[in-house]
Design a protein around this motif. Structure first.
Motif, PDB file in Angstrom:
ATOM      1  N   VAL A  99       0.826  -1.216   0.000  1.00 23.93           N
ATOM      2  CA  VAL A  99       0.000   0.000   0.000  1.00 23.93           C
ATOM      3  C   VAL A  99       0.854   1.257   0.000  1.00 23.93           C
ATOM      4  CG1 VAL A  99      -1.606   1.348   1.397  1.00 23.93           C
ATOM      5  CG2 VAL A  99      -2.015  -1.099   1.033  1.00 23.93           C
ATOM      6  N   ALA A 100       2.001   1.208   0.676  1.00 22.81           N
ATOM      7  CA  ALA A 100       2.831   2.407   0.850  1.00 22.81           C
ATOM      8  C   ALA A 100       3.376   2.945  -0.464  1.00 22.81           C
ATOM      9  CB  ALA A 100       3.987   2.098   1.797  1.00 22.81           C
ATOM     10  N   GLY A 101       3.483   2.112  -1.471  1.00 22.90           N
ATOM     11  CA  GLY A 101       4.078   2.567  -2.719  1.00 22.90           C
ATOM     12  C   GLY A 101       3.138   3.329  -3.624  1.00 22.90           C
ATOM     13  N   PHE A 109     -13.507  -5.058  -6.030  1.00 22.54           N
ATOM     14  CA  PHE A 109     -12.257  -5.501  -6.649  1.00 22.54           C
ATOM     15  C   PHE A 109     -12.233  -7.023  -6.566  1.00 22.54           C
ATOM     16  CE2 PHE A 109     -11.369  -1.164  -5.531  1.00 22.54           C
ATOM     17  CZ  PHE A 109     -10.452  -0.702  -6.465  1.00 22.54           C
ATOM     18  N   ASP A 110     -11.515  -7.646  -7.508  1.00 19.43           N
ATOM     19  CA  ASP A 110     -11.445  -9.103  -7.506  1.00 19.43           C
ATOM     20  C   ASP A 110     -10.032  -9.561  -7.852  1.00 19.43           C
ATOM     21  OD1 ASP A 110     -11.781 -11.800  -7.688  1.00 19.43           O
ATOM     22  OD2 ASP A 110     -13.634 -11.708  -8.838  1.00 19.43           O
ATOM     23  N   PRO A 111      -9.277 -10.095  -6.882  1.00 24.22           N
ATOM     24  CA  PRO A 111      -7.897 -10.518  -7.133  1.00 24.22           C
ATOM     25  C   PRO A 111      -7.768 -11.942  -7.659  1.00 24.22           C
ATOM     26  CG  PRO A 111      -8.385 -10.769  -4.816  1.00 24.22           C
ATOM     27  CD  PRO A 111      -9.635 -10.200  -5.450  1.00 24.22           C
ATOM     28  N   THR A 112      -8.861 -12.697  -7.754  1.00 24.14           N
ATOM     29  CA  THR A 112      -8.777 -14.071  -8.238  1.00 24.14           C
ATOM     30  C   THR A 112      -8.411 -14.067  -9.720  1.00 24.14           C
ATOM     31  OG1 THR A 112     -10.470 -14.759  -6.654  1.00 24.14           O
ATOM     32  CG2 THR A 112     -10.007 -16.250  -8.469  1.00 24.14           C
ATOM     33  N   PRO A 113      -7.392 -14.832 -10.128  1.00 29.75           N
ATOM     34  CA  PRO A 113      -6.955 -14.819 -11.533  1.00 29.75           C
ATOM     35  C   PRO A 113      -8.108 -15.052 -12.498  1.00 29.75           C
ATOM     36  CG  PRO A 113      -5.404 -16.059 -10.199  1.00 29.75           C
ATOM     37  CD  PRO A 113      -6.562 -15.722  -9.297  1.00 29.75           C
ATOM     38  N   ALA A 170      -3.633   1.845  -4.736  1.00 25.56           N
ATOM     39  CA  ALA A 170      -3.170   0.926  -3.686  1.00 25.56           C
ATOM     40  C   ALA A 170      -3.955  -0.378  -3.739  1.00 25.56           C
ATOM     41  CB  ALA A 170      -3.308   1.590  -2.321  1.00 25.56           C
ATOM     42  N   ALA A 171      -5.292  -0.269  -3.892  1.00 29.10           N
ATOM     43  CA  ALA A 171      -6.113  -1.473  -3.986  1.00 29.10           C
ATOM     44  C   ALA A 171      -5.770  -2.261  -5.251  1.00 29.10           C
ATOM     45  CB  ALA A 171      -7.593  -1.094  -3.977  1.00 29.10           C
ATOM     46  N   ALA A 172      -5.564  -1.541  -6.347  1.00 31.46           N
ATOM     47  CA  ALA A 172      -5.217  -2.216  -7.600  1.00 31.46           C
ATOM     48  C   ALA A 172      -3.855  -2.900  -7.497  1.00 31.46           C
ATOM     49  CB  ALA A 172      -5.211  -1.206  -8.751  1.00 31.46           C
ATOM     50  N   ALA A 173      -2.928  -2.321  -6.735  1.00 30.41           N
ATOM     51  CA  ALA A 173      -1.604  -2.928  -6.571  1.00 30.41           C
ATOM     52  C   ALA A 173      -1.699  -4.244  -5.806  1.00 30.41           C
ATOM     53  CB  ALA A 173      -0.675  -1.951  -5.848  1.00 30.41           C
ATOM     54  N   VAL A 174      -2.499  -4.272  -4.756  1.00 32.46           N
ATOM     55  CA  VAL A 174      -2.676  -5.511  -3.997  1.00 32.46           C
ATOM     56  C   VAL A 174      -3.381  -6.551  -4.860  1.00 32.46           C
ATOM     57  CG1 VAL A 174      -3.760  -6.546  -1.973  1.00 32.46           C
ATOM     58  CG2 VAL A 174      -2.698  -4.288  -1.793  1.00 32.46           C
ATOM     59  N   GLU A 175      -4.403  -6.109  -5.592  1.00 32.13           N
ATOM     60  CA  GLU A 175      -5.138  -6.997  -6.493  1.00 32.13           C
ATOM     61  C   GLU A 175      -4.188  -7.641  -7.502  1.00 32.13           C
ATOM     62  OE1 GLU A 175      -9.287  -6.298  -8.778  1.00 32.13           O
ATOM     63  OE2 GLU A 175      -7.620  -5.108  -9.547  1.00 32.13           O
TER      64      GLU A 175
END
Length: 522
Positions: A197-199, A332-336, A206-211
């Motif tokens: 998140v810090a970047g 948001f959905d991080p599942t491939p 930030a959410a898109a980066a984690v996703e």
């Protein structure tokens, strides 16, 4: 299942339909969210359902035909950047017990619920759970079983740029509830969330980066297992197993975001499902399904705007909602394989049936081949007729053979293009090493041909049998193709349920498996 307190066990797909929906857009189907992570799964405290949170009164800022009603009761958080739509859900088998009404966005209000014992209709008023943003029937008795319902949903239209520029503090009640983490959460999970998140300079990125981190660094698989006693579910997924399905990816994203100070919650429901014949073409039904179709006429949308979708048990899914101070909750959905679909706003959502225009755009060479075959077949027939009418005794047997083979080839080629067009991608794709291979929809269309061929040979798959069990039975006496069939069904599960997007090599292998299995009768 209804119990999400222990996640991670292996899954077996159940492919029979769960419900049919009428909707102007093809949406995810949201059931409810849960807010308390225990280290093993998710719970929602009993009786904890405040009626208003974060100023979530249903006021202006929404558009759409359903917004014409001035009085919208307190329900989903509807601020700016949302559109109201009406949707109808009809279950394949009526439901009893606790029922969370599925909706294509945040639920606003239930317009009508069709329930009863099949003879006497019963009126049911669902309870709104503000923390879960869900309309819930706490208990439907057998005499109150739910067949169908119509509701209003609020679907986000906020763009990524709008969300990147949102500012303002989070309400205290949102911070208190949706930043919760268990005391025993391993430190390495917290540090990873903080680092990811810090970047970034804003909440959306930030959410898109984690996703993106989860989607590209971890493997989708239904063959998972629950972590050992005493181990944290997210920690075990991130640092030990590194494989899992939607529950693993979505739970990990919520915990990583919370570790970085971003309010988030876990959501369960269903992926969009498959398009079916349009609502306009299905009228005159009887019973509960006939009533469900008639409900669509009262939604304010013309029949031409409504589409029918079939959602199976295997489409059960979980994802993430992130809180934005101005817009509220955004999915948001991080599942491939799932992230791009859920990110679409209502302005770009559409019925994704593969029509003629889509085919031409995706496979111009195939469209051209079909067009050539259409013109070639009658011309060859005409040439053959001319040749035969001008026959002389000097016509050689070789001429007869060439004519017969040419006409036969043209007829066979046209038939294969019509029946097995997607399987022929394999043969032609090899002639163009740089070409783009088909996507998920086209690969599934190839697989559908396999299922149809198997059904003709072995009978339809029983509803109580999994795809793997069916394949094993179909090839129990054919060891030569048993391994190919096993590989086919494993890849098909990942594409169908996990949204896998195979690379070129995987696509070649899968299409080759489809070709072998679909041509067994020949």
């Amino acid at each position: 299942g209804r119990d999400d307190s222990k996640l991670g066990g292996p899954l077996r797909l159940r492919l029979d339909p769960y419900f049919t929906a009428l909707s102007p857009y093809n949406t995810y189907w949201r059931g409810e969210s849960k807010s308390v992570y225990t280290g093993r799964g998710w719970i929602q405290p009993v009786g904890d359902s405040a009626q208003v949170i974060a100023g979530a009164e249903r006021t202006g800022g929404v558009t759409g035909e359903a917004a014409e009603d001035a009085a919208i009761p307190a329900a989903a958080q509807v601020d700016t950047g949302r559109k109201l739509i009406r949707q109808t859900v009809t279950f394949e088998a009526p439901l009893t017990g606790r029922v969370a009404l599925l909706s294509g966005g945040l639920p606003v209000q239930a317009e009508r619920i069709i329930a009863g014992d099949g003879e006497e209709p019963v009126e049911i008023e669902p309870r709104f759970d503000a923390w879960a943003d869900a309309l819930i029937v706490d208990y439907a008795a057998p005499s109150e079983r739910i067949y169908s319902y119509e509701l209003t949903s609020a679907v986000s239209t906020a763009s990524a740029d709008m969300l990147r520029h949102e500012e303002g503090p989070d309400p205290a009640e949102v911070r208190d509830r949706f930043l919760q983490l268990p005391d025993a959460l391993p430190e390495r999970v917290r540090k990873l969330g903080e680092r990811l998140v810090a970047g970034e300079s804003n909440r959306y990125d930030a959410a898109a980066a984690v996703e993106s981190y989860l989607e590209h660094r971890y493997t989708y698989s239904l063959d998972s297992r629950q972590p050992p006693e005493g181990a944290d579910f997210v920690d075990h997924f991130l640092f030990v197993d590194r494989i899992g399905y939607c529950d693993h990816f979505s739970t990990a994203m919520v915990i990583l975001l919370r570790s970085g100070g971003i309010p988030a919650r876990w959501v369960k429901g269903f992926a969009p499902g498959d398009p079916a014949p349009s609502a306009a073409s299905t009228s005159g039904g009887t019973g509960s399904r006939g009533e469900a179709v008639s409900l669509a006429s009262g939604t304010g949308s013309s029949s031409a705007e409504m589409h029918r979708y079939t959602v199976a048990y295997a489409d059960a899914h979980s994802w993430v909602e992130v809180y934005f101070p101005e817009t509220g909750w955004i999915a948001f959905d991080p599942t491939p394989g799932f992230g791009e679909s859920i990110a679409l706003s209502v302005s770009t959502l559409a019925d994704y049936r593969l029509g003629e225009a889509d085919t031409v755009a995706a496979f111009p060479w195939l469209a051209k081949a079909v067009e050539v075959a259409k013109h070639l077949q009658p011309r060859l027939t005409e040439l053959a007729y001319e040749k035969l009418t001008r026959m002389t005794p000097r016509l050689r047997p070789f001429d007869w053979t060439v004519l017969a083979l040419t006409a036969g080839f043209a007829l066979l080629f046209a038939r294969e293009l019509r029946l097995r067009g997607y399987l022929l991608l394999l043969a032609f794709g090899r002639l163009r090493p740089g070409s783009t291979f088909p996507g998920r929809r086209e690969l599934l269309a190839s697989a559908d041909r396999v299922w149809r061929e198997l059904a003709l040979l072995h009978g339809p798959k029983p509803a109580s049998m999994t795809a793997r069990e069916y394949i094993q039975g179909a090839f129990s006496e054919d060891q030569a193709q048993s391994e190919c069939a096993e590989q086919f069904v494993r890849t098909w599960e990942k594409i169908y349920y996990g949204g896998l997007r195979p690379d070129r090599q995987e696509s070649v292998k899968f299409l080759e498996q489809c070709r072998k299995l679909a041509s067994r009768r020949g």
